[in-house]
Design a protein around this motif. Structure first.
Motif, PDB file in Angstrom:
ATOM      1  N   GLU A   1      13.416  43.817  47.804  1.00 21.53           N
ATOM      2  CA  GLU A   1      14.321  42.802  47.163  1.00 21.53           C
ATOM      3  C   GLU A   1      14.457  41.876  48.312  1.00 21.53           C
ATOM      4  O   GLU A   1      14.780  42.375  49.617  1.00 21.53           O
TER       5      GLU A   1
ATOM      6  N   GLY B   1      13.593  32.789  49.801  1.00 22.19           N
ATOM      7  CA  GLY B   1      14.654  32.023  49.166  1.00 22.19           C
ATOM      8  C   GLY B   1      14.580  30.521  49.492  1.00 22.19           C
ATOM      9  O   GLY B   1      13.716  30.158  50.544  1.00 22.19           O
TER      10      GLY B   1
ATOM     11  N   ASP C   1      27.605  37.670  45.891  1.00 18.22           N
ATOM     12  CA  ASP C   1      26.455  37.939  45.039  1.00 18.22           C
ATOM     13  C   ASP C   1      25.214  36.947  45.262  1.00 18.22           C
ATOM     14  O   ASP C   1      25.331  35.840  44.646  1.00 18.22           O
ATOM     15  N   PRO C   2      24.668  37.071  46.687  1.00 16.41           N
ATOM     16  CA  PRO C   2      23.657  35.816  46.568  1.00 16.41           C
ATOM     17  C   PRO C   2      22.401  35.994  45.880  1.00 16.41           C
ATOM     18  O   PRO C   2      22.320  36.998  45.173  1.00 16.41           O
ATOM     19  N   PRO C   3      21.899  35.129  45.399  1.00 17.99           N
ATOM     20  CA  PRO C   3      20.521  35.002  44.801  1.00 17.99           C
ATOM     21  C   PRO C   3      19.831  36.157  44.974  1.00 17.99           C
ATOM     22  O   PRO C   3      19.579  36.253  46.330  1.00 17.99           O
ATOM     23  N   LYS C   4      19.099  36.861  44.157  1.00 16.06           N
ATOM     24  CA  LYS C   4      18.289  38.223  44.630  1.00 16.06           C
ATOM     25  C   LYS C   4      16.973  38.142  43.898  1.00 16.06           C
ATOM     26  O   LYS C   4      17.057  37.542  42.640  1.00 16.06           O
ATOM     27  N   ARG C   5      15.690  38.375  44.387  1.00 12.82           N
ATOM     28  CA  ARG C   5      14.545  38.359  43.905  1.00 12.82           C
ATOM     29  C   ARG C   5      13.869  39.469  44.323  1.00 12.82           C
ATOM     30  O   ARG C   5      14.243  40.136  45.404  1.00 12.82           O
TER      31      ARG C   5
ATOM     32  N   GLY D   1      21.494  33.243  51.071  1.00 15.45           N
ATOM     33  CA  GLY D   1      22.896  32.764  50.469  1.00 15.45           C
ATOM     34  C   GLY D   1      23.669  32.468  51.623  1.00 15.45           C
ATOM     35  O   GLY D   1      23.278  32.961  52.873  1.00 15.45           O
TER      36      GLY D   1
ATOM     37  N   THR E   1      16.933  38.310  49.596  1.00 14.75           N
ATOM     38  CA  THR E   1      18.076  37.498  49.249  1.00 14.75           C
ATOM     39  C   THR E   1      18.182  36.228  50.367  1.00 14.75           C
ATOM     40  O   THR E   1      17.764  36.434  51.497  1.00 14.75           O
TER      41      THR E   1
END
Length: 324
Positions: free
Chosen positions: A191, A276, A201-205, A195, A193
Motif C-alpha cells: 500500500e 501519489g 485518511d490520506p488517499p491510498k493505493r 497526503g 499513500t
C-alpha cells in the motif's frame, strides 16, 4: 498572395527589435520554448543566451541553495550554464540527506529524499536492514532490505521547498539487491499513500514492487517457500526470525494484479513506483507525508535496495504554468 507576403514582413519587423527586448519577451516563456525560438533567427539565438532570460527560469532561492553547497558546484559564468548544470547534476543538500535539481522543460524544482532521511521501521537492525554504498546512487548510503515481515517506509517534504502552481508526483526509487534477487513481492501488493501529514485518511493505493507484469507467468507461480526464505537469510549470515503462522487466505493470483501498478525502469538503471500526487499552490506551508507499507500478510520479504523518494513535477501538456 497579399496575406502570405505580409507574414515574412511582420516576422522581420519583430526580429528587428532590440536584443534586450527580445530577451525580455523570451523570459516570460519557458526553457523549452526558448530552445525552439532560438532557431527562428540569429537575433533570437543571441537573445536566448541572455542572463535576463535564464535568471527568470532559476528559482528565486537558488543563490542561497548554491552558497550553502558551494564546494559541490563549479564556478559557472552564465545563468544558462547554472540552469543546465542543475538540470543534469543533482546537488546534494541538507548534509547530503537530500538532492536538489531542476526539471529541464519548465525549470521546476525537484528533490530526492535519501534513504537516510526517511523513517524506515527496523532500519538500524542489521538482521532486517543494512546500510551499503553503491556507485550508481547519488547518496553515500542506500538501505538494503535483508528480510522483514513488517515493511514500512515514510518520508516528508515541506511544500515551501517546491515550485508553486505545480502538480507534483512522489516516487519510491529502488532496485533489486546486489544478489539480483528479491522475494516476497511477486504476488503481494504493498500500500502507498501521499497526503498532508496528520490527515486521518490520506488517499491510498496498492502497487507492486516486483517488475513482473500482471499477465506474466499466469500459468506458473514462482513463489519462494518459507523454508527457502529462511535458508536465504542463513546463507547471507543473518539469523532467521521465528516463523509466523501460515495464512489461511490463498495467495493472490497473477491475474488479481489487474489495475495495480508495477514499477518502471528509469534511465539511471533504478526502478521507481509512483506513491501519489498533489498540487502545490505555493500559498500554503504544508508538510506532505509519503508512505510505503505492507504490514498485513505476515510474509517475509527482502532483496530490495532503497535509494530514496523522489518528488518531481508532473505536467499536463495542455496547461503548463511557468512558476518557480
Amino acid at each position: 498572395m497579399v496575406a502570405k507576403a505580409a507574414e515574412p514582413k511582420r516576422l522581420m519587423e519583430f526580429d528587428n527589435l532590440p536584443e534586450g527586448c527580445i530577451a525580455n519577451i523570451l523570459s516570460f516563456t519557458t526553457p523549452r520554448d526558448v530552445a525552439a525560438l532560438s532557431l527562428v533567427s540569429s537575433s533570437f539565438r543571441s537573445a536566448a543566451q541572455s542572463d535576463l532570460v535564464w535568471d527568470r527560469f532559476l528559482p528565486s532561492d537558488y543563490q542561497s541553495i548554491l552558497s550553502e553547497n558551494q564546494s559541490q558546484f563549479p564556478n559557472l559564468s552564465s545563468k544558462k550554464d547554472i540552469f543546465l548544470h542543475l538540470c543534469h547534476k543533482p546537488l546534494l543538500v541538507d548534509s547530503g540527506k537530500k538532492s536538489f535539481a531542476l526539471e529541464k522543460q519548465y525549470g521546476k524544482k525537484c528533490y530526492m529524499l535519501s534513504a537516510r532521511s526517511l523513517s524506515i521501521v527496523w532500519a538500524d537492525t542489521p538482521r532486517y536492514w543494512r546500510w551499503i554504498s553503491l556507485p550508481d546512487s547519488r547518496f553515500s548510503e542506500v538501505a538494503e532490505l535483508v528480510s522483514v515481515c513488517w515493511l514500512e517506509i515514510r518520508g516528508w517534504i515541506n511544500t515551501a521547498m517546491l515550485s508553486k502552481d505545480t502538480m507534483y508526483g512522489a516516487y519510491l526509487v529502488y532496485k533489486p539487491s546486489l544478489m539480483g534477487r528479491s522475494y516476497g513481492f511477486e504476488y503481494q501488493p504493498v500500500e502507498v499513500t501521499l497526503g498532508v501529514a496528520g490527515e486521518s485518511d490520506p488517499p491510498k493505493r496498492t502497487v507492486y514492487l516486483d517488475s513482473a507484469k500482471p499477465q506474466r507467468q499466469s500459468y506458473h507461480r514462482h513463489i519462494i517457500p518459507r523454508r527457502s526464505r529462511t535458508r536465504y537469510r542463513l546463507m547471507a549470515g543473518v539469523e532467521a526470525p521465528a516463523p509466523l503462522p501460515a495464512r489461511s487466505s490463498p495467495e493472490p493470483s497473477v491475474e488479481g494484479r489487474g489495475g495495480s501498478e508495477c514499477p518502471k525502469e528509469r534511465d539511471d538503471g533504478w526502478w521507481e513506483i509512483e506513491l501519489g500526487e498533489f498540487f502545490n499552490k505555493g500559498c500554503e506551508d504544508k508538510e506532505m507525508e509519503m508512505a510505503v507499507y505492507e504490514v498485513k500478510s505476515g510474509d517475509w520479504k527482502g532483496g530490495l535496495v532503497v535509494q530514496g523518494i523522489e518528488i518531481r513535477p508532473k505536467f499536463n501538456p495542455f496547461n503548463s504554468i511557468k512558476s518557480n
